[in-house]
Motif scaffolding. Structure first.
Motif, PDB file in Angstrom:
ATOM      1  N   LEU A 207     -68.918  78.829 -39.283  1.00 33.82           N
ATOM      2  CA  LEU A 207     -69.389  80.153 -39.719  1.00 33.82           C
ATOM      3  C   LEU A 207     -70.173  80.100 -41.037  1.00 33.82           C
ATOM      4  O   LEU A 207     -71.237  80.723 -41.140  1.00 33.82           O
ATOM      5  CB  LEU A 207     -68.208  81.116 -39.831  1.00 33.82           C
ATOM      6  CG  LEU A 207     -67.686  81.700 -38.515  1.00 33.82           C
ATOM      7  CD1 LEU A 207     -66.604  82.736 -38.797  1.00 33.82           C
ATOM      8  CD2 LEU A 207     -68.806  82.328 -37.711  1.00 33.82           C
ATOM      9  N   PRO A 208     -69.695  79.411 -42.077  1.00 32.75           N
ATOM     10  CA  PRO A 208     -70.504  79.343 -43.303  1.00 32.75           C
ATOM     11  C   PRO A 208     -71.874  78.708 -43.083  1.00 32.75           C
ATOM     12  O   PRO A 208     -72.873  79.178 -43.628  1.00 32.75           O
ATOM     13  CB  PRO A 208     -69.636  78.502 -44.250  1.00 32.75           C
ATOM     14  CG  PRO A 208     -68.246  78.706 -43.766  1.00 32.75           C
ATOM     15  CD  PRO A 208     -68.359  78.807 -42.290  1.00 32.75           C
ATOM     16  N   LEU A 209     -71.926  77.656 -42.277  1.00 32.07           N
ATOM     17  CA  LEU A 209     -73.213  77.012 -42.018  1.00 32.07           C
ATOM     18  C   LEU A 209     -74.114  77.879 -41.138  1.00 32.07           C
ATOM     19  O   LEU A 209     -75.338  77.811 -41.243  1.00 32.07           O
ATOM     20  CB  LEU A 209     -72.993  75.650 -41.341  1.00 32.07           C
ATOM     21  CG  LEU A 209     -72.316  74.581 -42.199  1.00 32.07           C
ATOM     22  CD1 LEU A 209     -72.055  73.328 -41.378  1.00 32.07           C
ATOM     23  CD2 LEU A 209     -73.174  74.245 -43.416  1.00 32.07           C
ATOM     24  N   GLY A 210     -73.505  78.667 -40.284  1.00 32.20           N
ATOM     25  CA  GLY A 210     -74.290  79.535 -39.392  1.00 32.20           C
ATOM     26  C   GLY A 210     -74.560  80.905 -39.952  1.00 32.20           C
ATOM     27  O   GLY A 210     -75.052  81.779 -39.216  1.00 32.20           O
ATOM     28  N   GLY A 211     -74.276  81.115 -41.239  1.00 25.96           N
ATOM     29  CA  GLY A 211     -74.482  82.429 -41.843  1.00 25.96           C
ATOM     30  C   GLY A 211     -75.882  83.000 -41.665  1.00 25.96           C
ATOM     31  O   GLY A 211     -76.043  84.171 -41.284  1.00 25.96           O
ATOM     32  N   PRO A 212     -76.943  82.230 -41.931  1.00 27.74           N
ATOM     33  CA  PRO A 212     -78.302  82.774 -41.756  1.00 27.74           C
ATOM     34  C   PRO A 212     -78.585  83.227 -40.327  1.00 27.74           C
ATOM     35  O   PRO A 212     -79.174  84.290 -40.113  1.00 27.74           O
ATOM     36  CB  PRO A 212     -79.196  81.605 -42.162  1.00 27.74           C
ATOM     37  CG  PRO A 212     -78.367  80.801 -43.103  1.00 27.74           C
ATOM     38  CD  PRO A 212     -76.972  80.911 -42.573  1.00 27.74           C
ATOM     39  N   ALA A 213     -78.188  82.436 -39.337  1.00 31.76           N
ATOM     40  CA  ALA A 213     -78.425  82.812 -37.945  1.00 31.76           C
ATOM     41  C   ALA A 213     -77.613  84.044 -37.567  1.00 31.76           C
ATOM     42  O   ALA A 213     -78.099  84.930 -36.846  1.00 31.76           O
ATOM     43  CB  ALA A 213     -78.083  81.647 -37.018  1.00 31.76           C
ATOM     44  N   ILE A 214     -76.375  84.119 -38.047  1.00 31.45           N
ATOM     45  CA  ILE A 214     -75.533  85.278 -37.746  1.00 31.45           C
ATOM     46  C   ILE A 214     -76.114  86.541 -38.390  1.00 31.45           C
ATOM     47  O   ILE A 214     -76.120  87.616 -37.781  1.00 31.45           O
ATOM     48  CB  ILE A 214     -74.097  85.015 -38.224  1.00 31.45           C
ATOM     49  CG1 ILE A 214     -73.474  83.886 -37.405  1.00 31.45           C
ATOM     50  CG2 ILE A 214     -73.246  86.272 -38.138  1.00 31.45           C
ATOM     51  CD1 ILE A 214     -72.118  83.433 -37.904  1.00 31.45           C
ATOM     52  N   ALA A 215     -76.615  86.416 -39.631  1.00 29.10           N
ATOM     53  CA  ALA A 215     -77.236  87.561 -40.292  1.00 29.10           C
ATOM     54  C   ALA A 215     -78.485  88.012 -39.540  1.00 29.10           C
ATOM     55  O   ALA A 215     -78.725  89.226 -39.377  1.00 29.10           O
ATOM     56  CB  ALA A 215     -77.582  87.208 -41.735  1.00 29.10           C
ATOM     57  N   SER A 216     -79.288  87.073 -39.075  1.00 24.07           N
ATOM     58  CA  SER A 216     -80.480  87.420 -38.300  1.00 24.07           C
ATOM     59  C   SER A 216     -80.099  88.153 -37.015  1.00 24.07           C
ATOM     60  O   SER A 216     -80.703  89.164 -36.661  1.00 24.07           O
ATOM     61  CB  SER A 216     -81.283  86.158 -37.970  1.00 24.07           C
ATOM     62  OG  SER A 216     -81.675  85.489 -39.147  1.00 24.07           O
ATOM     63  N   LEU A 217     -79.084  87.647 -36.330  1.00 21.24           N
ATOM     64  CA  LEU A 217     -78.616  88.300 -35.112  1.00 21.24           C
ATOM     65  C   LEU A 217     -78.116  89.706 -35.407  1.00 21.24           C
ATOM     66  O   LEU A 217     -78.419  90.653 -34.667  1.00 21.24           O
ATOM     67  CB  LEU A 217     -77.507  87.471 -34.470  1.00 21.24           C
ATOM     68  CG  LEU A 217     -76.773  88.131 -33.303  1.00 21.24           C
ATOM     69  CD1 LEU A 217     -77.723  88.359 -32.139  1.00 21.24           C
ATOM     70  CD2 LEU A 217     -75.582  87.270 -32.874  1.00 21.24           C
ATOM     71  N   GLY A 218     -77.333  89.859 -36.481  1.00 20.98           N
ATOM     72  CA  GLY A 218     -76.824  91.176 -36.833  1.00 20.98           C
ATOM     73  C   GLY A 218     -77.932  92.173 -37.108  1.00 20.98           C
ATOM     74  O   GLY A 218     -77.853  93.339 -36.699  1.00 20.98           O
ATOM     75  N   ILE A 219     -78.997  91.728 -37.783  1.00 17.99           N
ATOM     76  CA  ILE A 219     -80.120  92.621 -38.073  1.00 17.99           C
ATOM     77  C   ILE A 219     -80.821  93.022 -36.784  1.00 17.99           C
ATOM     78  O   ILE A 219     -81.122  94.206 -36.563  1.00 17.99           O
ATOM     79  CB  ILE A 219     -81.101  91.944 -39.044  1.00 17.99           C
ATOM     80  CG1 ILE A 219     -80.464  91.824 -40.429  1.00 17.99           C
ATOM     81  CG2 ILE A 219     -82.409  92.715 -39.145  1.00 17.99           C
ATOM     82  CD1 ILE A 219     -81.290  91.047 -41.417  1.00 17.99           C
ATOM     83  N   PHE A 220     -81.102  92.049 -35.910  1.00 15.23           N
ATOM     84  CA  PHE A 220     -81.755  92.356 -34.641  1.00 15.23           C
ATOM     85  C   PHE A 220     -80.933  93.354 -33.825  1.00 15.23           C
ATOM     86  O   PHE A 220     -81.477  94.333 -33.288  1.00 15.23           O
ATOM     87  CB  PHE A 220     -81.970  91.074 -33.833  1.00 15.23           C
ATOM     88  CG  PHE A 220     -83.132  90.256 -34.295  1.00 15.23           C
ATOM     89  CD1 PHE A 220     -84.386  90.823 -34.471  1.00 15.23           C
ATOM     90  CD2 PHE A 220     -82.976  88.907 -34.553  1.00 15.23           C
ATOM     91  CE1 PHE A 220     -85.452  90.062 -34.899  1.00 15.23           C
ATOM     92  CE2 PHE A 220     -84.042  88.137 -34.982  1.00 15.23           C
ATOM     93  CZ  PHE A 220     -85.291  88.717 -35.157  1.00 15.23           C
ATOM     94  N   GLN A 221     -79.646  93.105 -33.708  1.00 20.22           N
ATOM     95  CA  GLN A 221     -78.790  93.971 -32.908  1.00 20.22           C
ATOM     96  C   GLN A 221     -78.690  95.366 -33.517  1.00 20.22           C
ATOM     97  O   GLN A 221     -78.752  96.379 -32.800  1.00 20.22           O
ATOM     98  CB  GLN A 221     -77.397  93.340 -32.764  1.00 20.22           C
ATOM     99  CG  GLN A 221     -76.405  94.149 -31.952  1.00 20.22           C
ATOM    100  CD  GLN A 221     -76.737  94.193 -30.478  1.00 20.22           C
ATOM    101  OE1 GLN A 221     -77.621  93.482 -30.013  1.00 20.22           O
ATOM    102  NE2 GLN A 221     -76.023  95.021 -29.741  1.00 20.22           N
ATOM    103  N   PHE A 222     -78.536  95.435 -34.831  1.00 19.42           N
ATOM    104  CA  PHE A 222     -78.428  96.731 -35.499  1.00 19.42           C
ATOM    105  C   PHE A 222     -79.693  97.564 -35.279  1.00 19.42           C
ATOM    106  O   PHE A 222     -79.620  98.757 -34.953  1.00 19.42           O
ATOM    107  CB  PHE A 222     -78.173  96.529 -36.995  1.00 19.42           C
ATOM    108  CG  PHE A 222     -77.902  97.797 -37.752  1.00 19.42           C
ATOM    109  CD1 PHE A 222     -76.601  98.223 -37.951  1.00 19.42           C
ATOM    110  CD2 PHE A 222     -78.938  98.568 -38.261  1.00 19.42           C
ATOM    111  CE1 PHE A 222     -76.339  99.402 -38.660  1.00 19.42           C
ATOM    112  CE2 PHE A 222     -78.691  99.736 -38.956  1.00 19.42           C
ATOM    113  CZ  PHE A 222     -77.390 100.154 -39.156  1.00 19.42           C
ATOM    114  N   LEU A 223     -80.852  96.945 -35.458  1.00 22.75           N
ATOM    115  CA  LEU A 223     -82.104  97.673 -35.289  1.00 22.75           C
ATOM    116  C   LEU A 223     -82.290  98.129 -33.854  1.00 22.75           C
ATOM    117  O   LEU A 223     -82.762  99.248 -33.604  1.00 22.75           O
ATOM    118  CB  LEU A 223     -83.286  96.797 -35.718  1.00 22.75           C
ATOM    119  CG  LEU A 223     -83.352  96.428 -37.202  1.00 22.75           C
ATOM    120  CD1 LEU A 223     -84.554  95.534 -37.467  1.00 22.75           C
ATOM    121  CD2 LEU A 223     -83.424  97.675 -38.068  1.00 22.75           C
TER     122      LEU A 223
END
Length: 293
Positions: A207-223
């Motif tokens: 999870l710490p290493l995948g933080g950027p990808a998870i944040a990108s996914l969260g932004i896409f899904q939220f929008l």
């Protein structure tokens, strides 16, 4: 290659020479002009939301520069007094936040499983998940509506969240699986040698290493969920619709109430923009990491 004065230089194509000469200050000015042109509708919506109904009906939003006295926050006070719009904003938050969190959590777990766990048919299951990416939302509307009607969640918040989660998961799993698969195997094996189980390995290393990808996914899904109107029109509760449906109903029922529509549309746009800028650094890191890999 051509030799000029004993120096070997690569022959540039015509587009490359034009781009090289146009670079620098001229290109920056051009990009700034394009950015300003792109922002013009947003600026116009903001200024329209700060003008009175009579001013909006009599002239364009650019008149505010010559008549700054037209500026007023009365429209926003009217918006806050409009229970339909305020309830719709709350309904949108209630739908968007769980739909985003569930997709991120389930997608992260599934992405880790497909990347680093061995189980029968793993690659075939992943191919099925990837194949779901090409299924259009429109094809599923009628059968899913019938299914939701049978199980009693049609025109409910749970139904809308379930639909968004179901259609958001294939992309989430595909994105995170590919990102997690690039984590060095030696790092995971070292954690296992230290006694870390799968849960600890996932939460403390992946999870710490995948933080950027998870944040990108969260932004896409939220929008996607916040700006959705098609799914909301069909599956949402007509008494408590999301903001996109509420604004559409305002246009249909009261076509001249621009004093409510303009600030409502701007508020609906500002909230996802605020979410994007809040996670902008992680989003850019995730995109750049995916490009390098």
């Amino acid at each position: 290659m051509t030799a000029v004065d004993g120096i070997v230089r690569a022959k540039q194509s015509l587009p490359a020479r034009i781009a090289a000469r146009a670079g620098g200050g001229a290109m920056r000015v051009f990009l700034i002009l394009v950015g300003l042109f792109w922002l013009m509708p947003t600026v116009g919506l903001l200024l329209s939301s700060l003008r009175g109904p009579s001013d909006i009906a009599s002239s364009g939003w650019w008149k505010i520069f010559s008549h700054p006295s037209q500026l007023t926050f009365h429209n926003y006070s009217t918006l806050l007094d409009n229970k339909t719009v305020t309830d719709s904003l709350l309904s949108t938050v209630i739908i968007t936040v769980p739909a985003t969190v569930l997709v991120v959590v389930i997608g992260s777990l599934a992405g880790y499983a497909f990347a680093w766990m061995e189980f029968p048919g793993r690659d075939w299951w992943f191919m099925i998940v990837v194949s779901l990416l090409v299924v259009p939302v429109q094809i599923a509307l009628v059968p899913v509506a019938k299914l939701f009607g049978k199980i009693g969640i049609f025109e409910t918040t749970v139904g809308v969240i379930t639909f968004h989660v179901a259609f958001g998961l294939p992309f989430a799993i595909f994105l995170l699986r590919n990102f997690f698969a690039e984590i060095p195997r030696e790092l995971l094996e070292a954690a296992r040698l230290d006694g870390a189980g799968e849960i600890r390995l996932f939460t403390r290393v992946v999870l710490p290493l995948g933080g950027p990808a998870i944040a990108s996914l969260g932004i896409f899904q939220f929008l996607w969920v916040w700006n959705d109107m098609l799914v909301a029109l069909i599956f949402a509760d007509s008494k408590h619709p999301p903001i996109t449906v509420a604004l559409q109903q305002q246009v249909r029922q009261f076509g001249n109430n621009i004093d409510v529509l303009a600030p409502g549309a701007f508020v609906s746009m500002v909230i996802p923009l605020a979410v994007f800028f809040a996670f902008q650094r992680q989003f850019v890191s995730g995109v750049m990491a995916g490009a390098v890999k």
